[in-house]
Design a protein around this motif. Structure first.
Motif, PDB file in Angstrom:
ATOM      1  N   LEU A   1       0.827  -1.208   0.000  1.00  0.00           N
ATOM      2  CA  LEU A   1       0.000   0.000   0.000  1.00  0.00           C
ATOM      3  C   LEU A   1       0.864   1.263   0.000  1.00  0.00           C
ATOM      4  O   LEU A   1       0.585   2.206  -0.742  1.00  0.00           O
ATOM      5  N   ILE A   2       1.896   1.278   0.831  1.00  0.00           N
ATOM      6  CA  ILE A   2       2.800   2.434   0.868  1.00  0.00           C
ATOM      7  C   ILE A   2       3.508   2.581  -0.483  1.00  0.00           C
ATOM      8  O   ILE A   2       3.664   3.692  -1.007  1.00  0.00           O
ATOM      9  N   GLY A   3       3.926   1.447  -1.054  1.00  0.00           N
ATOM     10  CA  GLY A   3       4.575   1.480  -2.360  1.00  0.00           C
ATOM     11  C   GLY A   3       3.659   2.008  -3.440  1.00  0.00           C
ATOM     12  O   GLY A   3       4.092   2.776  -4.319  1.00  0.00           O
ATOM     13  N   ALA A   4       2.372   1.637  -3.376  1.00  0.00           N
ATOM     14  CA  ALA A   4       1.398   2.121  -4.361  1.00  0.00           C
ATOM     15  C   ALA A   4       1.185   3.627  -4.231  1.00  0.00           C
ATOM     16  O   ALA A   4       1.059   4.339  -5.234  1.00  0.00           O
ATOM     17  N   VAL A   5       1.156   4.118  -2.997  1.00  0.00           N
ATOM     18  CA  VAL A   5       0.994   5.566  -2.766  1.00  0.00           C
ATOM     19  C   VAL A   5       2.169   6.329  -3.362  1.00  0.00           C
ATOM     20  O   VAL A   5       1.993   7.327  -4.078  1.00  0.00           O
ATOM     21  N   PHE A   6       3.395   5.866  -3.086  1.00  0.00           N
ATOM     22  CA  PHE A   6       4.585   6.542  -3.605  1.00  0.00           C
ATOM     23  C   PHE A   6       4.650   6.465  -5.132  1.00  0.00           C
ATOM     24  O   PHE A   6       5.081   7.414  -5.794  1.00  0.00           O
ATOM     25  N   ALA A   7       4.227   5.316  -5.681  1.00  0.00           N
ATOM     26  CA  ALA A   7       4.229   5.176  -7.140  1.00  0.00           C
ATOM     27  C   ALA A   7       3.259   6.175  -7.774  1.00  0.00           C
ATOM     28  O   ALA A   7       3.577   6.805  -8.795  1.00  0.00           O
ATOM     29  N   MET A   8       2.088   6.338  -7.162  1.00  0.00           N
ATOM     30  CA  MET A   8       1.098   7.285  -7.683  1.00  0.00           C
ATOM     31  C   MET A   8       1.603   8.719  -7.575  1.00  0.00           C
ATOM     32  O   MET A   8       1.469   9.520  -8.513  1.00  0.00           O
ATOM     33  N   ILE A   9       2.204   9.067  -6.432  1.00  0.00           N
ATOM     34  CA  ILE A   9       2.719  10.422  -6.241  1.00  0.00           C
ATOM     35  C   ILE A   9       3.813  10.749  -7.254  1.00  0.00           C
ATOM     36  O   ILE A   9       3.890  11.865  -7.776  1.00  0.00           O
ATOM     37  N   ARG A  10       4.645   9.759  -7.560  1.00  0.00           N
ATOM     38  CA  ARG A  10       5.759   9.966  -8.481  1.00  0.00           C
ATOM     39  C   ARG A  10       5.366   9.758  -9.945  1.00  0.00           C
ATOM     40  O   ARG A  10       6.207   9.845 -10.839  1.00  0.00           O
ATOM     41  N   GLY A  11       4.088   9.486 -10.183  1.00  0.00           N
ATOM     42  CA  GLY A  11       3.602   9.334 -11.548  1.00  0.00           C
ATOM     43  C   GLY A  11       4.027   8.040 -12.221  1.00  0.00           C
ATOM     44  O   GLY A  11       4.066   7.965 -13.452  1.00  0.00           O
ATOM     45  N   ARG A  12       4.322   7.014 -11.416  1.00  0.00           N
ATOM     46  CA  ARG A  12       4.734   5.730 -11.988  1.00  0.00           C
ATOM     47  C   ARG A  12       3.557   4.758 -12.033  1.00  0.00           C
ATOM     48  O   ARG A  12       2.687   4.766 -11.166  1.00  0.00           O
TER      49      ARG A  12
ATOM     50  N   ASP B   1       3.860   1.334 -11.987  1.00  0.00           N
ATOM     51  CA  ASP B   1       4.115   0.094 -11.250  1.00  0.00           C
ATOM     52  C   ASP B   1       4.657   0.362  -9.850  1.00  0.00           C
ATOM     53  O   ASP B   1       5.352   1.353  -9.608  1.00  0.00           O
ATOM     54  N   VAL B   2       4.342  -0.583  -8.940  1.00  0.00           N
ATOM     55  CA  VAL B   2       4.933  -0.586  -7.606  1.00  0.00           C
ATOM     56  C   VAL B   2       6.225  -1.395  -7.691  1.00  0.00           C
ATOM     57  O   VAL B   2       6.203  -2.567  -8.084  1.00  0.00           O
ATOM     58  N   VAL B   3       7.337  -0.792  -7.322  1.00  0.00           N
ATOM     59  CA  VAL B   3       8.642  -1.438  -7.484  1.00  0.00           C
ATOM     60  C   VAL B   3       9.382  -1.491  -6.150  1.00  0.00           C
ATOM     61  O   VAL B   3       9.517  -0.474  -5.471  1.00  0.00           O
ATOM     62  N   PHE B   4       9.847  -2.688  -5.784  1.00  0.00           N
ATOM     63  CA  PHE B   4      10.716  -2.892  -4.630  1.00  0.00           C
ATOM     64  C   PHE B   4      11.944  -3.667  -5.092  1.00  0.00           C
ATOM     65  O   PHE B   4      11.809  -4.671  -5.806  1.00  0.00           O
TER      66      PHE B   4
END
Length: 452
Positions: free
Chosen positions: A327-338, A340-343
Motif C-alpha cells: 500500500l505504501i509502495g502504491a501511494v509513492f508510485a502514484m505520487i511519483r507518476g509511476r 508500477d509498484v517497485v521494490f
C-alpha cells in the motif's frame, strides 16, 4: 459415515481449515471448563472457557481471567497445547504425527498444508513442514532453556523450566499468554522485568522470529550457505525492521517524560521498554509497561502497529507487513507518476496491489463495525473499544483493561473477531463464498470518474 465423508471431500481447503480450528476450540473449551482445570477446582463458566480457548488457538492472548492465578497446572498445560497447535497450525501438527507414524501424506492433505502455510506451490510442501517443525522446536527449546536459567535464580529449577517452556512457546507463537500472576499480581505480564536484559532480549527475539513467517525463517537459516534471500523475504525483513525501529523511537519520544511509564527508568530500561512495546503489538501480546498508563498518542500508535500485524506465513495476525508495504509502495508510485509498484528493482503484479487493498478495506470495515457494536454494549471510552477490537483482530492480546469487564455480548463479539483475525479476512470469505476460478470471457467498456 459415507455421507459425512462425501461432504468432507466436497469442502474447499479454507472450509476445512475453518472447521478444524472450530473443532480444536470446542475441545479446548470443554477441557478448560472442567473443575480440574481451575485452581479452585470449580468449573469455569462456559463463556470464559470459550473465550480462553479461542484466544489460545487463535494465538491472541486476550484473557478474561488471569491465566496463572485462575487455572491449575492442568488448565495451563491445556492452554500451552492449544497455543502450540494454533501457532503452528493444526495441519502442521497433524503432519508431525503422520511423519512420526511413517504415514503417507495424501494430495488432499498437501493442499490443506499449502493453504494453511500460505504457500504458492505444492512442490516440497512436506519437506518445508518438516523444516518448520524443526525450527519451531529448536527456537522454543533454546528460549525455554535461557528463560529457565534466568528464573532459576528466583525459584526451584523445575518450576523455572516449566515457566521457561510456557513463555517460550507463548512468545514464539505470538500468543501473548503469561503465568506471571502468582509472582507479580493479576494481568502483570513482564512489567516487573522492565529492566531485565535477559528477559527483554529473549522475549523480543522470540516474538520477532515467530512473527516474520516460516518462509523467511527458513531462508535466514540457510543464508550463511546460500547468501541469497528471496524478494518476499527482503520485503518482510526491511518492512519489519523499519516498523520496529520507527515504533521504538516514537514510543521513546512520546513516553520519555511520562512519570507512569518511562521517566522513572534508567536509560537502558527506557530503551528496552521502547523496543519491547514496539515489537509486541506486531502480534506478540506481552508488555513491560502498564498499557493503560501510556499516553493516548502512544496507545493510538500501538493500535496502528496491531492493525499492521506480523508477516504472512506466521502465527501473527493483522493485515500483514507485506500488505502494508504494498500500500505504501502504491501511494509513492502514484505520487511519483509511476504505473508500477517497485521494490528492489522488482515490479509487483497488479493483482497483488488489488489483494492488498481488498484485505485492508475488509479489515478496516470489520474493525469499524465491531467497534460500533461494542460501543452500544460496553460503557467505556471509544479509544478503549477500538484498542480492544484491533487487538483481537491482530491476534495481539494487548488491552487497556477492558477484557475482564466485558459483557457476555462483548465477549462473544471479541471471540468472533479473534477467530476472524486468526484465519484472515480472505480465508474467511472463501470459506463462506469459495472463489470462482473461471476467468471472465469479456471486459466491459472503460469508464472514467473524477478522483481527489
Amino acid at each position: 459415515m459415507a455421507r459425512l465423508r462425501t461432504i468432507f471431500l466436497k469442502m474447499t481447503p479454507p472450509q476445512i481449515l475453518t472447521l478444524g480450528f472450530l473443532a480444536i476450540i470446542a475441545a479446548g473449551t470443554l477441557l478448560l471448563s472442567l473443575p480440574h482445570a481451575s485452581a479452585t477446582h470449580q468449573a469455569t463458566p462456559l463463556i470464559d472457557a470459550l473465550f480462553t480457548a479461542t484466544s489460545a488457538v487463535c494465538v491472541t492472548g486476550l484473557v478474561v481471567v488471569d491465566t496463572g492465578i485462575h487455572y491449575s497446572t492442568f488448565g495451563e498445560l491445556v492452554i500451552l497445547v492449544l497455543m502450540q497447535i494454533g501457532g503452528l497450525g493444526f495441519m502442521t501438527m497433524s503432519t508431525l504425527f503422520a511423519l512420526a507414524l511413517r504415514k503417507r501424506i495424501s494430495l488432499r492433505e498437501r493442499l490443506l498444508l499449502q493453504e494453511s502455510m500460505n504457500q504458492s506451490s505444492l512442490e516440497g510442501i512436506v519437506r518445508f513442514i518438516r523444516r518448520v517443525l524443526i525450527y519451531a522446536f529448536v527456537i522454543e527449546g533454546v528460549g525455554a532453556l535461557v528463560l529457565a536459567l534466568r528464573w532459576s535464580t528466583e525459584m526451584p529449577f523445575g518450576k523455572a523450566l516449566y515457566y521457561g517452556i510456557f513463555h517460550s512457546v507463548s512468545m514464539f507463537t505470538n500468543a501473548g499468554f503469561d503465568i506471571m500472576g502468582p509472582m507479580n499480581g493479576k494481568f502483570s505480564s513482564f512489567v516487573n522485568h522492565v529492566n531485565d536484559p535477559i528477559i527483554n532480549v529473549i522475549v523480543i527475539a522470540l516474538i520477532f522470529l515467530g512473527g516474520i513467517g516460516f518462509i523467511v525463517l527458513a531462508e535466514m537459516w540457510d543464508y550463511p550457505k546460500t547468501r541469497k534471500l528471496s524478494f518476499h523475504s527482503k520485503v518482510v525483513l526491511y518492512a519489519t525492521g523499519i516498523l520496529f525501529v520507527a515504533g521504538a523511537v516514537i514510543i521513546f519520544i512520546f513516553e520519555f517524560t511520562n512519570a507512569k511509564t518511562l521517566e522513572p527508568l534508567s536509560l537502558s530500561g527506557k530503551l528496552y521498554s521502547s523496543l519491547f512495546q514496539s515489537i509486541s503489538p506486531r502480534s506478540g501480546g506481552a508488555n513491560t509497561l502498564d498499557i493503560p498508563s501510556l499516553r493516548h498518542a502512544t496507545q493510538f500508535l500501538i493500535i496502528l502497529l496491531m492493525f499492521i500485524g506480523a508477516s504472512p506465513g506466521s502465527a501473527g495476525g493483522g493485515i500483514k507487513v507485506t500488505t502494508f508495504a504494498i500500500l505504501i509502495g502504491a501511494v509513492f508510485a502514484m505520487i511519483r507518476g509511476r504505473e508500477d509498484v517497485v521494490f528492489f528493482r522488482r515490479r509487483l503484479a497488479k493483482d497483488r496491489v488489488y489483494k492488498a487493498l481488498t484485505i485492508t478495506i475488509a479489515s478496516l470495515a470489520a474493525i469499524i463495525l465491531f467497534t460500533m457494536i461494542l460501543s452500544t454494549t460496553e460503557d467505556v471510552d471509544f479509544l478503549v473499544l477500538l484498542f480492544e477490537v484491533t487487538s483481537a483482530f491482530g491476534t495481539t492480546g494487548l488491552s487497556l483493561g477492558l477484557t475482564p469487564h466485558l459483557t457476555v455480548i462483548g465477549k462473544v463479539l471479541i471471540i468472533i473477531m479473534m477467530f476472524a483475525g486468526r484465519l484472515g479476512p480472505l480465508t474467511l470469505a472463501f470459506t463462506l463464498v469459495p472463489a470462482q476460478e473461471k476467468k471472465e470471457l469479456y471486459r466491459y467498456p472503460e469508464g472514467k470518474i473524477m478522483i481527489g
